[in-house]
Scaffold this active site. Structure first.
Site, PDB file in Angstrom:
ATOM      1  N   VAL A   1       0.662  -1.094  -0.095  1.00 58.99           N
ATOM      2  CA  VAL A   1      -0.136  -0.021   0.099  1.00 58.99           C
ATOM      3  C   VAL A   1       0.858   1.451  -0.074  1.00 58.99           C
ATOM      4  O   VAL A   1       0.559   2.400  -0.823  1.00 58.99           O
ATOM      5  CB  VAL A   1      -1.027  -0.126   0.944  1.00 58.99           C
ATOM      6  N   CYS A   2       2.070   1.253   0.764  1.00 59.75           N
ATOM      7  CA  CYS A   2       2.843   2.393   0.571  1.00 59.75           C
ATOM      8  C   CYS A   2       3.552   2.568  -0.624  1.00 59.75           C
ATOM      9  O   CYS A   2       3.788   3.649  -0.979  1.00 59.75           O
ATOM     10  CB  CYS A   2       3.979   2.295   1.834  1.00 59.75           C
ATOM     11  N   THR A   3       3.994   1.528  -1.535  1.00 60.67           N
ATOM     12  CA  THR A   3       4.578   1.794  -2.463  1.00 60.67           C
ATOM     13  C   THR A   3       3.560   2.453  -3.643  1.00 60.67           C
ATOM     14  O   THR A   3       3.713   3.362  -4.480  1.00 60.67           O
ATOM     15  CB  THR A   3       5.180   0.488  -2.973  1.00 60.67           C
TER      16      THR A   3
ATOM     17  N   ALA B   1       2.931   5.971  -2.708  1.00 66.22           N
ATOM     18  CA  ALA B   1       4.353   6.639  -3.199  1.00 66.22           C
ATOM     19  C   ALA B   1       4.080   7.006  -4.859  1.00 66.22           C
ATOM     20  O   ALA B   1       4.537   8.063  -5.413  1.00 66.22           O
ATOM     21  CB  ALA B   1       5.367   6.215  -2.690  1.00 66.22           C
TER      22      ALA B   1
END
Length: 148
Positions: A45-47, A50
């Site tokens: 999810v963070c990737t 970003a």
């Protein structure tokens, strides 16, 4: 105490991926900021979050805003993350979690560092606070408030 809409952005400093000391005062009065806290580099999810900020970066720039991503990962981790996904914006290391505390970003589900976005106007006032574990919706919300 958590920062809220209408609050003045507190002054803060942290190391960026170039080894430079980022100082929020260098931006106040000059441009808007989109400051997003995320749990961890290289996670799914963070990737996605970003990369969504990356894919919309020019639109943010056209609206006069700079994007700043913050997590507890080390500068070295951020350097790899930034390079691997060609991220054009600033990443700051908050390994001592002082920035999370300063902004009042709490953990989600008790153990996962929170995912929260703050939009700060050119004059240094917070105009949006958004908290959701869904990563990409942060981009949509931030763009919408900057377009107003």
């Amino acid at each position: 105490m958590a920062l809220k809409v209408g609050d003045k952005l507190p002054n803060f400093k942290a190391k960026d991926t170039n080894g430079n000391l980022f100082d929020s005062q260098d931006y106040t009065g000059k441009q808007a900021l989109v400051i997003y806290f995320y749990p961890k580099d290289e996670t799914k999810v963070c990737t996605a979050q970003a990369c969504s900020f990356r894919d919309n970066y020019e639109e943010f720039k056209d609206l006069g805003a700079e994007i700043i991503g913050i997590s507890a990962d080390s500068v070295q981790s951020h350097i790899k993350f930034k390079s691997k996904f060609n991220l054009p914006f600033i990443l700051l290391s908050d390994n001592d979690k002082k920035l999370r505390k300063l902004f009042g970003v709490e953990n989600d589900f008790l153990i996962i560092p929170g995912r929260q976005t703050f939009v700060v106007d050119k004059n240094g006032f917070i105009i949006m606070v958004f908290n959701s574990m869904s990563g990409t919706i942060h981009i949509e919300k931030a763009l919408k408030v900057l377009k107003k």
